[in-house]
Scaffold this motif. Structure first.
Motif, PDB file in Angstrom:
ATOM      1  N   SER A  62      -1.484   5.396  -2.556  1.00  0.00           N
ATOM      2  CA  SER A  62      -0.062   5.739  -2.604  1.00  0.00           C
ATOM      3  C   SER A  62       0.750   4.860  -1.665  1.00  0.00           C
ATOM      4  O   SER A  62       1.662   4.147  -2.083  1.00  0.00           O
ATOM      5  CB  SER A  62       0.139   7.215  -2.258  1.00  0.00           C
ATOM      6  OG  SER A  62      -0.393   7.511  -0.968  1.00  0.00           O
ATOM      7  N   VAL A  63       0.406   4.890  -0.371  1.00  0.00           N
ATOM      8  CA  VAL A  63       1.086   4.069   0.625  1.00  0.00           C
ATOM      9  C   VAL A  63       0.092   3.084   1.214  1.00  0.00           C
ATOM     10  O   VAL A  63      -1.003   3.472   1.612  1.00  0.00           O
ATOM     11  CB  VAL A  63       1.694   4.940   1.746  1.00  0.00           C
ATOM     12  CG1 VAL A  63       2.267   4.065   2.845  1.00  0.00           C
ATOM     13  CG2 VAL A  63       2.788   5.847   1.174  1.00  0.00           C
ATOM     14  N   ASN A  65      -0.370  -0.136   4.046  1.00  0.00           N
ATOM     15  CA  ASN A  65       0.139  -0.951   5.142  1.00  0.00           C
ATOM     16  C   ASN A  65      -0.833  -2.096   5.403  1.00  0.00           C
ATOM     17  O   ASN A  65      -2.020  -1.866   5.657  1.00  0.00           O
ATOM     18  CB  ASN A  65       0.288  -0.123   6.423  1.00  0.00           C
ATOM     19  CG  ASN A  65       1.398   0.894   6.323  1.00  0.00           C
ATOM     20  OD1 ASN A  65       2.390   0.683   5.633  1.00  0.00           O
ATOM     21  ND2 ASN A  65       1.247   2.022   7.005  1.00  0.00           N
ATOM     22  N   HIS A 102       4.572  -3.010   4.121  1.00  0.00           N
ATOM     23  CA  HIS A 102       4.466  -1.622   3.668  1.00  0.00           C
ATOM     24  C   HIS A 102       4.818  -1.548   2.188  1.00  0.00           C
ATOM     25  O   HIS A 102       5.866  -2.026   1.770  1.00  0.00           O
ATOM     26  CB  HIS A 102       5.428  -0.741   4.478  1.00  0.00           C
ATOM     27  CG  HIS A 102       5.548   0.657   3.956  1.00  0.00           C
ATOM     28  ND1 HIS A 102       4.567   1.608   4.131  1.00  0.00           N
ATOM     29  CD2 HIS A 102       6.554   1.283   3.264  1.00  0.00           C
ATOM     30  CE1 HIS A 102       4.957   2.747   3.586  1.00  0.00           C
ATOM     31  NE2 HIS A 102       6.147   2.574   3.052  1.00  0.00           N
ATOM     32  N   ASP A 104       5.091   1.279  -0.875  1.00  0.00           N
ATOM     33  CA  ASP A 104       5.114   2.699  -1.240  1.00  0.00           C
ATOM     34  C   ASP A 104       5.123   2.788  -2.759  1.00  0.00           C
ATOM     35  O   ASP A 104       6.146   2.552  -3.400  1.00  0.00           O
ATOM     36  CB  ASP A 104       6.354   3.374  -0.650  1.00  0.00           C
ATOM     37  CG  ASP A 104       6.330   4.894  -0.823  1.00  0.00           C
ATOM     38  OD1 ASP A 104       5.673   5.367  -1.767  1.00  0.00           O
ATOM     39  OD2 ASP A 104       6.970   5.600  -0.021  1.00  0.00           O
ATOM     40  N   ARG A 106       4.809   5.410  -4.675  1.00  0.00           N
ATOM     41  CA  ARG A 106       5.559   6.547  -5.212  1.00  0.00           C
ATOM     42  C   ARG A 106       7.046   6.231  -5.318  1.00  0.00           C
ATOM     43  O   ARG A 106       7.686   6.545  -6.314  1.00  0.00           O
ATOM     44  CB  ARG A 106       5.339   7.768  -4.316  1.00  0.00           C
ATOM     45  CG  ARG A 106       3.894   8.244  -4.288  1.00  0.00           C
ATOM     46  CD  ARG A 106       3.679   9.249  -3.181  1.00  0.00           C
ATOM     47  NE  ARG A 106       3.975   8.666  -1.864  1.00  0.00           N
ATOM     48  CZ  ARG A 106       3.773   9.306  -0.712  1.00  0.00           C
ATOM     49  NH1 ARG A 106       3.283  10.529  -0.722  1.00  0.00           N
ATOM     50  NH2 ARG A 106       4.053   8.721   0.432  1.00  0.00           N
ATOM     51  N   ALA A 107       7.585   5.626  -4.272  1.00  0.00           N
ATOM     52  CA  ALA A 107       9.016   5.305  -4.262  1.00  0.00           C
ATOM     53  C   ALA A 107       9.314   3.957  -4.894  1.00  0.00           C
ATOM     54  O   ALA A 107      10.473   3.602  -5.076  1.00  0.00           O
ATOM     55  CB  ALA A 107       9.542   5.317  -2.825  1.00  0.00           C
ATOM     56  N   LYS A 109       8.978   1.032  -3.565  1.00  0.00           N
ATOM     57  CA  LYS A 109       9.734   0.270  -2.582  1.00  0.00           C
ATOM     58  C   LYS A 109       8.769  -0.443  -1.651  1.00  0.00           C
ATOM     59  O   LYS A 109       7.577  -0.094  -1.553  1.00  0.00           O
ATOM     60  CB  LYS A 109      10.673   1.182  -1.782  1.00  0.00           C
ATOM     61  CG  LYS A 109      11.708   1.906  -2.626  1.00  0.00           C
ATOM     62  CD  LYS A 109      12.794   2.505  -1.786  1.00  0.00           C
ATOM     63  CE  LYS A 109      13.704   1.443  -1.227  1.00  0.00           C
ATOM     64  NZ  LYS A 109      14.865   2.012  -0.510  1.00  0.00           N
ATOM     65  N   ARG A 288       2.508  -3.205  -8.519  1.00  0.00           N
ATOM     66  CA  ARG A 288       3.618  -2.547  -7.828  1.00  0.00           C
ATOM     67  C   ARG A 288       4.788  -3.504  -7.639  1.00  0.00           C
ATOM     68  O   ARG A 288       5.949  -3.112  -7.671  1.00  0.00           O
ATOM     69  CB  ARG A 288       3.159  -2.034  -6.462  1.00  0.00           C
ATOM     70  CG  ARG A 288       2.075  -0.970  -6.534  1.00  0.00           C
ATOM     71  CD  ARG A 288       1.584  -0.614  -5.139  1.00  0.00           C
ATOM     72  NE  ARG A 288       0.435   0.283  -5.186  1.00  0.00           N
ATOM     73  CZ  ARG A 288      -0.240   0.673  -4.112  1.00  0.00           C
ATOM     74  NH1 ARG A 288       0.122   0.235  -2.910  1.00  0.00           N
ATOM     75  NH2 ARG A 288      -1.258   1.486  -4.224  1.00  0.00           N
ATOM     76  N   ARG A 328       8.225   6.192   8.268  1.00  0.00           N
ATOM     77  CA  ARG A 328       8.329   5.631   6.922  1.00  0.00           C
ATOM     78  C   ARG A 328       7.065   4.870   6.550  1.00  0.00           C
ATOM     79  O   ARG A 328       6.546   5.010   5.437  1.00  0.00           O
ATOM     80  CB  ARG A 328       9.537   4.710   6.834  1.00  0.00           C
ATOM     81  CG  ARG A 328       9.652   4.010   5.490  1.00  0.00           C
ATOM     82  CD  ARG A 328      10.835   3.067   5.437  1.00  0.00           C
ATOM     83  NE  ARG A 328      10.846   2.347   4.164  1.00  0.00           N
ATOM     84  CZ  ARG A 328      11.713   1.415   3.836  1.00  0.00           C
ATOM     85  NH1 ARG A 328      12.678   1.083   4.670  1.00  0.00           N
ATOM     86  NH2 ARG A 328      11.644   0.802   2.667  1.00  0.00           N
ATOM     87  N   GLY A 331       4.343   7.102   5.597  1.00  0.00           N
ATOM     88  CA  GLY A 331       4.576   7.929   4.427  1.00  0.00           C
ATOM     89  C   GLY A 331       4.911   9.365   4.736  1.00  0.00           C
ATOM     90  O   GLY A 331       4.669  10.262   3.910  1.00  0.00           O
TER      91      GLY A 331
END
Length: 472
Positions: A62-63, A65, A102, A104, A106-107, A109, A288, A328, A331
């Motif tokens: 999901s996230v 880094n 980073h 993300d 889900r977002a 971004k 992504r 952020r 997450g």
């Protein structure tokens, strides 16, 4: 700058931040790793150098880094660049650049967080504190990763390391990178020399001098002025370069298979990643990023405050301001502020001297920095006849313009569809007397420009500002 106790001060001729090289290679290859070239890229990406590391947080999909490190190793340099970098004088390597990429999912971004190399932290595995870049010099990537996690609380899923050798090749491979420079600029240490402002196309050599610049000077109202922001100014210039490199690499690579192959080859040759980052991880990031506009990637810098410790100038984290960025990246925490909650640190401003007064842009820039805004660059406007201060904003950035206009209630505000490098441009008019201590009420700022005073002040040099901003 004095050395910290117990640490030998590195030579003053350190190469500057190289992160943008790794970032551009990483993101460009990732974005392009789709479609009919998928199988080929899987094979090529599998050839990237890898290093085994522990203490990485498992990537849950999901996230993500990625700790990006720019090494100043001279080991692979040759010829004139080796001489200029002082290859025979400097051995080993240091993390001259530290950033966190980073993503993300889900977002949908992405963000890049720059961590200043002079951040004062406790070095993992030791009983002492020092600048964060010494953790890499003394213990390599493992110690750096643990130092970041211990001091900042940022979870790191993957690691990527680059040196600067591929920089010139990737810039030249995409046909150069266009950057808007608002004033003549120079740096005798990096070799930067821009005589005429405007839209400058940087090739590999000139691009290197731009991103290397630490002693940056710009020409305003008749004389050369030193950029007081030093490394922070360089971070801003490099982050802008990253965006432009991403955009150019994507457009060039998608339309030209030969360019794509050269970009991938450079990435394979010049990048080291952690052994846990599989080719599937790279492809997942590709998916992504495929639909992501490079202009929407948030460029962040860890908030810090200057300090002097043991006679050395260092930076200490501003925990209250930094925590939102850290949350952020991890997450967690509340969603990002909407347009009505824009923070000054979210706004990148270009400041131009439009009244001809000595150092008007420099003074106004310092005022804005004191109010928390990010001043990307400064210089002369196209003329010195602005009677009224003007705020121009890029498409979609009205909220950021309004956040600045609250401190300049008499300023004119208007949209500028050609503005791409920064969020907002502030042209200092004859009416400028500083920013208001208490922001004005949320009354709509004036959107109608006042006719400029055509009477030029006497006794001042002609402006060397660029004409109205080109689309670059």
């Amino acid at each position: 700058m004095a050395a910290l106790p117990g640490v030998t001060r590195p030579t003053a001729r350190l190469w500057p931040r190289r992160l943008l090289i790794g970032t551009c290679i990483f993101l460009s290859v990732a974005v392009l790793a789709t479609g009919g070239v998928y199988v080929y890229l899987r094979w090529r990406l599998g050839q990237i150098n890898k290093v085994s590391l522990s203490d990485l947080t498992e990537d849950d999909g999901s996230v993500m880094n990625v700790l990006l490190v720019g090494s100043d190793s001279r080991a692979r340099l040759s010829g004139d660049l080796a001489d200029q970098a002082g290859k025979d004088e400097v051995s080993g390597q240091r993390s001259d650049t530290i950033m966190v990429l980073h993503v993300d999912a889900r977002a949908k971004k992405a963000a890049l967080l720059s961590i200043p190399r002079d951040l004062y932290v406790k070095i993992a595995g030791s009983n002492r504190s020092d600048r964060i870049n010494t953790s890499f010099a003394e213990g390599g990537p493992q110690t750096l990763i643990q130092t970041v996690k211990d001091n900042l609380g940022i979870q790191i899923n993957h690691y990527m390391e680059v040196d600067f050798v591929g920089f010139r090749d990737i810039v030249d491979a995409v046909g150069g990178v266009d950057v808007y420079v608002p004033a003549p600029a120079r740096d005798t240490f990096s070799g930067l020399e821009i005589k005429e402002p405007g839209c400058i196309r940087f090739n590999g050599e000139t691009g290197l001098s731009w991103v290397r610049s630490r002693q940056y000077e710009y020409f305003e109202s008749g004389r050369w002025r030193t950029d007081p922001t030093s490394d922070f100014g360089r971070i801003q210039r490099q982050q802008d370069f990253i965006r432009r490199m991403m955009r150019k690499a994507v457009s060039s690579g998608l339309s030209n298979p030969l360019t794509l192959n050269r970009l991938v080859g450079i990435g394979v040759k010049d990048v080291t990643i952690d052994s846990a980052m599989s080719t599937s991880d790279l492809v997942r990031v590709a998916k992504r990023f495929r639909s992501l506009d490079p202009d929407t990637v948030d460029m962040l810098t860890l908030p810090t405050t200057p300090a002097t410790i043991g006679g050395a100038s260092v930076l200490k984290i501003n925990r209250d301001e930094a925590q939102a960025q850290i949350d952020r990246l991890n997450g967690v925490g509340p969603p990002e502020a909407d347009d009505s909650g824009v923070r000054p640190s979210d706004v990148r401003v270009r400041v131009l001297n439009g009244n001809g007064k000595e150092g008007a842009a420099s003074k106004a820039g310092a005022d804005l920095e004191g109010a928390g805004f990010i001043v990307a660059d400064k210089g002369d406007a196209d003329n010195y006849s602005y009677a009224r201060t003007m705020i121009r904003y890029a498409p979609g950035q009205r909220a950021k313009a309004d956040s600045l206009a609250r401190l300049l209630p008499e300023a004119t505000v208007k949209e500028d569809p050609t503005l791409k490098t920064v969020d907002v441009t502030m042209t200092v008019g004859a009416d400028y007397k500083g920013v208001v201590v208490k922001p004005a009420a949320d009354a709509p700022p004036s959107s109608e420009p006042e006719a400029p005073d055509t009477t030029s002040p006497s006794g001042i040099p002609q402006p060397k500002g660029a004409p109205s901003e080109p689309s670059c």
